[in-house]
Design an enzyme around this catalytic site. Structure first.
Site, PDB file in Angstrom:
ATOM      1  N   LYS A  83      -6.329  -1.821   7.193  1.00 42.07           N
ATOM      2  CA  LYS A  83      -5.822  -0.602   6.555  1.00 42.07           C
ATOM      3  C   LYS A  83      -6.951   0.412   6.454  1.00 42.07           C
ATOM      4  O   LYS A  83      -8.017   0.126   5.897  1.00 42.07           O
ATOM      5  CB  LYS A  83      -5.339  -0.956   5.142  1.00 42.07           C
TER       6      LYS A  83
HETATM    7  C1  E4P Z   1       1.259   0.368   0.774  1.00 36.54           C
HETATM    8  O1  E4P Z   1       0.730  -0.172   1.711  1.00 36.54           O
HETATM    9  C2  E4P Z   1       0.704   0.423  -0.593  1.00 36.54           C
HETATM   10  O2  E4P Z   1       0.088  -0.802  -0.868  1.00 36.54           O
HETATM   11  C3  E4P Z   1       1.752   0.587  -1.649  1.00 36.54           C
HETATM   12  O3  E4P Z   1       3.053   0.687  -1.127  1.00 36.54           O
HETATM   13  C4  E4P Z   1       1.400   1.548  -2.727  1.00 36.54           C
HETATM   14  O4  E4P Z   1       2.459   1.598  -3.654  1.00 36.54           O
HETATM   15  P1  E4P Z   1       2.328   2.234  -5.115  1.00 36.54           P
HETATM   16  O5  E4P Z   1       2.492   3.707  -5.001  1.00 36.54           O
HETATM   17  O6  E4P Z   1       3.476   1.607  -5.866  1.00 36.54           O
HETATM   18  O7  E4P Z   1       0.987   1.844  -5.641  1.00 36.54           O
END
Ligand code: E4P
Length: 214
Positions: A83
């Protein structure tokens, strides 16, 4: 549509895996912190449990650092997806990693222009965060629609992961729009299977069965 779980909690991942609907996992530093555990062992456990893509995030801010971290992280398993944050340095890192066949997930995407750049840089996945846009009175799912239309217009290969999902309607809308992947917290995965009429129907059947002569 592929269904990923958005968590670093191995128990949630195991539970979701048992249901038989799990295609992959996304994690982030906040989710890692929630486990309260050393993340190397957490990541190793997740990679043993799941065959599909597992996104693990780099923390460096500069291209060289991201590429170094990504190469190390990619060694943890064939299904590792690194990521990378949606920054200019991140895009440069994605370009280098794509040339080395390291899979990437460009994270923290909040606009169609960012999604176009990520695709052009060679991202394997691009993650628009719908819930966080809704939180500031913008339309997260409208962004997903735009990204998918643009990717179709130009035949970009990046897969769209609808991220930051808060409720089952995000999931259903993502499926209607034709998103490649949805990544969901375990709480929302459980909600997908629930309906009050199913519960009422089951209770009624069990009551009526008592009246059947035996
Ligand atoms: C995606 O890869 C993220 O980990 C995640 O969806 C973030 O979500 P949030 O806005 O609920 O923290």
């Amino acid at each position: 549509m592929k269904l990923f779980i958005d968590t670093a909690d191995i128990n949630e991942i195991r539970e979701a895996n048992k249901i038989g609907v799990l295609d992959g996992v996304t994690t982030n530093p906040t989710l890692a912190a929630r486990t309260g555990r050393d993340f190397k062992s957490v990541a190793a456990e997740i990679l043993r449990e799941v065959d599909g893509p597992v996104s693990l995030e780099v923390l460096s801010l500069d291209t060289a650092g991201m590429v170094r971290e990504a190469r190390e992280t990619a060694k943890l398993g064939d299904n590792v997806v690194v990521k990378i944050p949606m920054t200019v340095d991140g895009l440069k890192a994605v370009r280098e990693l794509d040339a080395d066949d390291v899979k990437t997930n460009v994270t923290l995407v909040f606009s169609a222009s960012q999604a176009v750049l990520a695709a052009k840089a060679g991202a394997t996945y691009v993650s628009p965060f719908v819930g966080r846009l809704d939180d500031i009175s913008e339309d997260g799912m409208a962004l997903v629609e735009q990204i998918i239309r643009i990717y179709e217009n130009y035949g970009y290969d990046s897969e769209v992961i609808v991220a930051s999902i808060r409720n089952p309607m995000h999931f259903v809308k993502a499926a209607l729009i034709g998103a490649d992947v949805c990544t969901l917290p375990f709480s929302v995965i459980k909600q997908l299977s629930q309906h009050p009429l199913t519960d009422i129907g089951m209770a009624r059947f069990l009551e009526d069965w008592k009246k059947v002569p035996k």
